[in-house]
Design an enzyme around this catalytic site. Structure first.
Site, short mmCIF file in Angstrom:
data_model
loop_
_atom_site.label_atom_id
_atom_site.label_comp_id
_atom_site.label_asym_id
_atom_site.label_seq_id
_atom_site.Cartn_x
_atom_site.Cartn_y
_atom_site.Cartn_z
N HIS A 111 0.84 -1.21 0.00
CA HIS A 111 0.00 0.00 0.00
C HIS A 111 0.87 1.26 0.00
CE1 HIS A 111 -2.80 -2.92 2.18
NE2 HIS A 111 -3.56 -2.52 1.18
N VAL A 118 4.46 -5.56 -4.62
CA VAL A 118 5.54 -5.58 -3.63
C VAL A 118 5.49 -6.94 -2.92
CG1 VAL A 118 6.45 -4.49 -1.56
CG2 VAL A 118 5.42 -3.09 -3.35
P1 AMP Z 1 -6.63 -3.57 -0.48
O1 AMP Z 1 -6.47 -2.82 0.80
O2 AMP Z 1 -6.26 -5.00 -0.39
O3 AMP Z 1 -7.97 -3.32 -1.14
O4 AMP Z 1 -5.55 -2.95 -1.46
C1 AMP Z 1 -5.53 -1.57 -1.74
C2 AMP Z 1 -4.64 -1.35 -2.94
O5 AMP Z 1 -3.32 -1.81 -2.64
C3 AMP Z 1 -5.13 -2.14 -4.16
O6 AMP Z 1 -4.99 -1.33 -5.32
C4 AMP Z 1 -4.18 -3.31 -4.17
O7 AMP Z 1 -4.00 -3.88 -5.45
C5 AMP Z 1 -2.90 -2.69 -3.66
N1 AMP Z 1 -1.99 -3.72 -3.15
C6 AMP Z 1 -2.31 -4.74 -2.30
N2 AMP Z 1 -1.24 -5.54 -2.10
C7 AMP Z 1 -0.23 -5.02 -2.84
C8 AMP Z 1 1.13 -5.40 -3.06
N3 AMP Z 1 1.67 -6.48 -2.48
N4 AMP Z 1 1.88 -4.63 -3.88
C9 AMP Z 1 1.33 -3.53 -4.48
N5 AMP Z 1 0.07 -3.12 -4.32
C10 AMP Z 1 -0.71 -3.86 -3.51
#
Ligand code: AMP
Length: 280
Positions: free
Chosen positions: A37, A179
């Site tokens: 994030h 990441v």
């Molecule tokens: P979430 O809180 O899971 O809805 O994720 C919020 C944002 O962070 C979304 O756009 C996800 O795709 C991104 N995200 C989650 N995990 C990762 C990661 N490991 N690397 C990069 N972006 C991520």
């Protein structure tokens, strides 16, 4: 860093700060933040003047009520991380702020095309209706020029681009690299549910993707897919949902031309994980 709990608090802050053609960036999240994030926040800071992040565990995108209930919500930790990363404002609305009639469902049924029903959409019915519904509401509240999403949720980025096109929304969608932990596991808010053994077992997902990537010029995609599936099926405590090499635009099985991405979903114990890797 400001904290806004209502759309009007958020908009007051943004209008205070956004004169003179300032560029507004937006990073929507469901919280339980990790370095994945924060990589989105960092990129947003590089490319815009005001960085808005939202933390909202959106009930309409969950197909399993237990998954919604047990979704981690470490708010103090999240606020600290966002503050340290230099976020300007975090928007943390209540469910009623976003869905005033809750629990009565609002009408939302947009035509996202056949891609909606593939892969994640096949395993989580209605998921992308819920995702596009909340992202539309959040975009309307924030009014960003640019919004950052993770490639981790590959299909989500396609669905959001589709929704933005349907509503002619003036926002640029950026997909940022996945990441990973040092051992290859894709960072995810759900990883905290993994026991030490499950966490070790989960490594097979990134290993299978890496195997496909490393051997993409030596073997056919169907042979690679078969080996990857065998690798995952042979791993302890991992139940594969899908492994596919697909076209990056349609997510249909890759067919000769275009760009390819390998995508995987599996349950490790009770935790459902997804990962992917671009090929070529
Ligand atoms: P979430 O809180 O899971 O809805 O994720 C919020 C944002 O962070 C979304 O756009 C996800 O795709 C991104 N995200 C989650 N995990 C990762 C990661 N490991 N690397 C990069 N972006 C991520």
């Amino acid at each position: 860093m400001r904290i806004a709990n209502t759309v009007s608090q958020l908009q007051d802050f943004i209008s205070e700060r956004s004169g003179n053609g300032k560029k507004i960036a937006f990073v929507p999240t469901m919280g339980a933040l990790h370095k994945g994030h924060i990589s989105l926040i960092n990129r947003a800071k590089e490319e815009a003047d005001i960085v808005v992040c939202s933390i909202f565990v959106n009930p309409t995108q969950f197909t399993d009520p237990k998954d919604l209930e047990k979704y981690p919500r470490p708010l103090e930790h999240d606020i600290k991380m966002l503050d340290q990363a230099g976020t300007d404002v975090v928007f943390m609305p209540s469910v009623l702020e976003m869905y005033p009639e809750w629990p009565v469902p609002e009408k939302w049924d947009i035509n996202l095309g056949q891609t909606e029903f593939l892969l994640e959409g096949a395993f989580r019915k209605g998921h992308y209706q819920g995702v596009t519904q909340i992202v539309k509401k959040l975009f309307d509240a924030v009014g960003p020029h640019i919004a950052y999403f993770g490639q981790k949720d590959f299909q989500q980025v396609l669905m959001i681009r589709k929704m933005v096109g349907l509503f002619n929304m003036p926002v640029e969608i950026i997909s940022c690299p996945i990441v990973r932990e040092d051992d290859g596991l894709a960072m995810s808010s759900r990883n905290i549910h993994l026991s030490a053994i499950e966490r070790q077992n989960a490594l097979i997902l990134s290993k299978a993707l890496q195997y496909v990537s490393d051997n993409q010029n030596e073997r056919s995609f169907s042979a690679l897919t078969q080996t990857a599936i065998e690798m995952i099926n042979n791993a302890d405590g991992v139940v594969l949902e899908y492994f596919t090499i697909a076209d990056t635009q349609t997510l249909l099985p890759f067919n000769v031309s275009g760009n390819a991405v390998a995508l995987v979903a599996a349950k490790v114990g009770n935790t459902r994980l997804i990962d992917n890797m671009l090929l070529g």
